[in-house]
Write a protein that holds these residues in place. Structure first.
Motif, PDB file in Angstrom:
ATOM      1  N   GLN A  58       0.816  -1.217   0.000  1.00  0.00           N
ATOM      2  CA  GLN A  58       0.000   0.000   0.000  1.00  0.00           C
ATOM      3  C   GLN A  58       0.850   1.266   0.000  1.00  0.00           C
ATOM      4  O   GLN A  58       0.332   2.361  -0.233  1.00  0.00           O
ATOM      5  CB  GLN A  58      -0.919   0.041   1.219  1.00  0.00           C
ATOM      6  N   TYR A  59       2.153   1.132   0.274  1.00  0.00           N
ATOM      7  CA  TYR A  59       3.041   2.286   0.387  1.00  0.00           C
ATOM      8  C   TYR A  59       3.954   2.347  -0.833  1.00  0.00           C
ATOM      9  O   TYR A  59       4.712   1.425  -1.091  1.00  0.00           O
ATOM     10  CB  TYR A  59       3.843   2.203   1.679  1.00  0.00           C
ATOM     11  N   GLU A  60       3.858   3.434  -1.556  1.00  0.00           N
ATOM     12  CA  GLU A  60       4.634   3.598  -2.784  1.00  0.00           C
ATOM     13  C   GLU A  60       5.844   4.494  -2.522  1.00  0.00           C
ATOM     14  O   GLU A  60       5.693   5.649  -2.116  1.00  0.00           O
ATOM     15  CB  GLU A  60       3.751   4.244  -3.849  1.00  0.00           C
ATOM     16  N   PRO A  61       7.068   3.974  -2.733  1.00  0.00           N
ATOM     17  CA  PRO A  61       8.256   4.809  -2.554  1.00  0.00           C
ATOM     18  C   PRO A  61       8.437   5.753  -3.742  1.00  0.00           C
ATOM     19  O   PRO A  61       8.134   5.397  -4.884  1.00  0.00           O
ATOM     20  CB  PRO A  61       9.394   3.794  -2.477  1.00  0.00           C
ATOM     21  N   SER A  62       8.906   6.950  -3.473  1.00  0.00           N
ATOM     22  CA  SER A  62       9.217   7.890  -4.558  1.00  0.00           C
ATOM     23  C   SER A  62      10.224   8.906  -4.068  1.00  0.00           C
ATOM     24  O   SER A  62      10.266   9.244  -2.887  1.00  0.00           O
ATOM     25  CB  SER A  62       7.949   8.587  -5.056  1.00  0.00           C
ATOM     26  N   MET A  63      11.035   9.391  -4.996  1.00  0.00           N
ATOM     27  CA  MET A  63      11.964  10.471  -4.701  1.00  0.00           C
ATOM     28  C   MET A  63      11.196  11.774  -4.893  1.00  0.00           C
ATOM     29  O   MET A  63      10.513  11.951  -5.902  1.00  0.00           O
ATOM     30  CB  MET A  63      13.186  10.410  -5.617  1.00  0.00           C
ATOM     31  N   LEU A  64      11.304  12.658  -3.935  1.00  0.00           N
ATOM     32  CA  LEU A  64      10.573  13.916  -3.993  1.00  0.00           C
ATOM     33  C   LEU A  64      11.406  14.996  -4.672  1.00  0.00           C
ATOM     34  O   LEU A  64      12.630  15.011  -4.574  1.00  0.00           O
ATOM     35  CB  LEU A  64      10.185  14.379  -2.588  1.00  0.00           C
ATOM     36  N   GLY A  65      10.714  15.896  -5.337  1.00  0.00           N
ATOM     37  CA  GLY A  65      11.355  17.025  -5.987  1.00  0.00           C
ATOM     38  C   GLY A  65      10.886  18.331  -5.386  1.00  0.00           C
ATOM     39  O   GLY A  65      10.103  18.359  -4.426  1.00  0.00           O
ATOM     40  N   SER A  66      11.329  19.414  -5.959  1.00  0.00           N
ATOM     41  CA  SER A  66      11.025  20.746  -5.455  1.00  0.00           C
ATOM     42  C   SER A  66       9.522  20.991  -5.305  1.00  0.00           C
ATOM     43  O   SER A  66       9.075  21.585  -4.327  1.00  0.00           O
ATOM     44  CB  SER A  66      11.649  21.797  -6.374  1.00  0.00           C
ATOM     45  N   LEU A  84      13.350  25.899   3.179  1.00  0.00           N
ATOM     46  CA  LEU A  84      14.516  25.195   3.715  1.00  0.00           C
ATOM     47  C   LEU A  84      14.685  23.839   3.029  1.00  0.00           C
ATOM     48  O   LEU A  84      15.801  23.444   2.675  1.00  0.00           O
ATOM     49  CB  LEU A  84      14.375  24.993   5.221  1.00  0.00           C
ATOM     50  N   LEU A  85      13.588  23.141   2.811  1.00  0.00           N
ATOM     51  CA  LEU A  85      13.650  21.818   2.185  1.00  0.00           C
ATOM     52  C   LEU A  85      14.101  21.921   0.726  1.00  0.00           C
ATOM     53  O   LEU A  85      14.864  21.086   0.241  1.00  0.00           O
ATOM     54  CB  LEU A  85      12.301  21.125   2.307  1.00  0.00           C
ATOM     55  N   ARG A  86      13.660  22.954   0.036  1.00  0.00           N
ATOM     56  CA  ARG A  86      14.131  23.175  -1.348  1.00  0.00           C
ATOM     57  C   ARG A  86      15.626  23.487  -1.363  1.00  0.00           C
ATOM     58  O   ARG A  86      16.335  23.092  -2.290  1.00  0.00           O
ATOM     59  CB  ARG A  86      13.327  24.294  -2.005  1.00  0.00           C
ATOM     60  N   ALA A  87      16.107  24.183  -0.345  1.00  0.00           N
ATOM     61  CA  ALA A  87      17.547  24.464  -0.252  1.00  0.00           C
ATOM     62  C   ALA A  87      18.339  23.174  -0.092  1.00  0.00           C
ATOM     63  O   ALA A  87      19.441  23.044  -0.637  1.00  0.00           O
ATOM     64  CB  ALA A  87      17.817  25.422   0.909  1.00  0.00           C
ATOM     65  N   ARG A  88      17.785  22.211   0.627  1.00  0.00           N
ATOM     66  CA  ARG A  88      18.446  20.902   0.738  1.00  0.00           C
ATOM     67  C   ARG A  88      18.564  20.251  -0.630  1.00  0.00           C
ATOM     68  O   ARG A  88      19.611  19.713  -0.993  1.00  0.00           O
ATOM     69  CB  ARG A  88      17.664  19.980   1.675  1.00  0.00           C
ATOM     70  N   LEU A  89      17.474  20.290  -1.385  1.00  0.00           N
ATOM     71  CA  LEU A  89      17.505  19.713  -2.736  1.00  0.00           C
ATOM     72  C   LEU A  89      18.536  20.430  -3.605  1.00  0.00           C
ATOM     73  O   LEU A  89      19.297  19.787  -4.335  1.00  0.00           O
ATOM     74  CB  LEU A  89      16.120  19.791  -3.385  1.00  0.00           C
ATOM     75  N   ALA A  90      18.575  21.757  -3.515  1.00  0.00           N
ATOM     76  CA  ALA A  90      19.526  22.541  -4.306  1.00  0.00           C
ATOM     77  C   ALA A  90      20.970  22.214  -3.925  1.00  0.00           C
ATOM     78  O   ALA A  90      21.874  22.313  -4.762  1.00  0.00           O
ATOM     79  CB  ALA A  90      19.247  24.032  -4.132  1.00  0.00           C
ATOM     80  N   ALA A  91      21.184  21.799  -2.683  1.00  0.00           N
ATOM     81  CA  ALA A  91      22.525  21.428  -2.220  1.00  0.00           C
ATOM     82  C   ALA A  91      22.903  20.005  -2.630  1.00  0.00           C
ATOM     83  O   ALA A  91      23.984  19.527  -2.296  1.00  0.00           O
ATOM     84  CB  ALA A  91      22.610  21.580  -0.705  1.00  0.00           C
TER      85      ALA A  91
END
Length: 156
Positions: A58-66, A84-91
């Motif tokens: 029932q749980y679908e894994p996925s990589m999250l984006g901006s 802050l979370l978008r800054a992590r992605l940018a890093a």
């Protein structure tokens, strides 16, 4: 003469009895302006089998984006904002999530470059990852989703 359970020695004895002495000492030091943080850092191998989770399909894994960061903005009262979370992605950091019926219900961040804990930074080697900031929504806790997410990260 028996020490009073309300005196300092009685309070310390009570904390030892219930295994809370470290928290008690940390609280007293914080009152004096000294804050201590305990960090658990360990190395683990790839798990041999998938985590045991009832209804894991029932749980679908996925990589999250901006675009997904708005869903994590201050989720469950957490302090982390979408910015802050978008800054992590940018890093260059990554966020793996588990979705249930399309909703992000658990997530964990991954840094492939370094252990990014501010007080203990070090570069990572090949095939190493620093997993941090794991979180499961309150209503989904107790379902072993953190272990399932960690297994998915090893596949990543």
């Amino acid at each position: 003469m028996t020490p009073s359970p309300h005196g300092l020695l009685g309070k310390i004895r009570q904390k030892f009895r219930h295994g809370l002495v470290v928290l008690w000492v940390m609280d007293r030091l914080a009152q004096c302006g000294l804050e201590l943080r305990l960090v658990l850092l360990f190395r683990e191998d790839v798990p041999a089998a998938d985590a045991e989770v009832s209804n894991a399909s029932q749980y679908e894994p996925s990589m999250l984006g901006s675009a997904d960061m708005d869903a994590l903005d201050r989720v469950d009262g957490r302090a982390e904002t979408a910015e802050l979370l978008r800054a992590r992605l940018a890093a260059g950091q990554h966020c793996l999530a588990l979705r249930h019926r399309g909703r992000v219900v658990a997530f964990n961040w991954i840094d492939l470059k370094e252990s990014n804990y501010p007080l203990y930074r070090f570069p990572l080697g090949p095939n190493q990852a620093y997993l941090f900031d794991a979180y499961t929504l309150k209503e989904y806790r107790g379902r072993n989703l953190a272990a399932l997410a960690r297994r998915q990260m090893h596949k990543f």
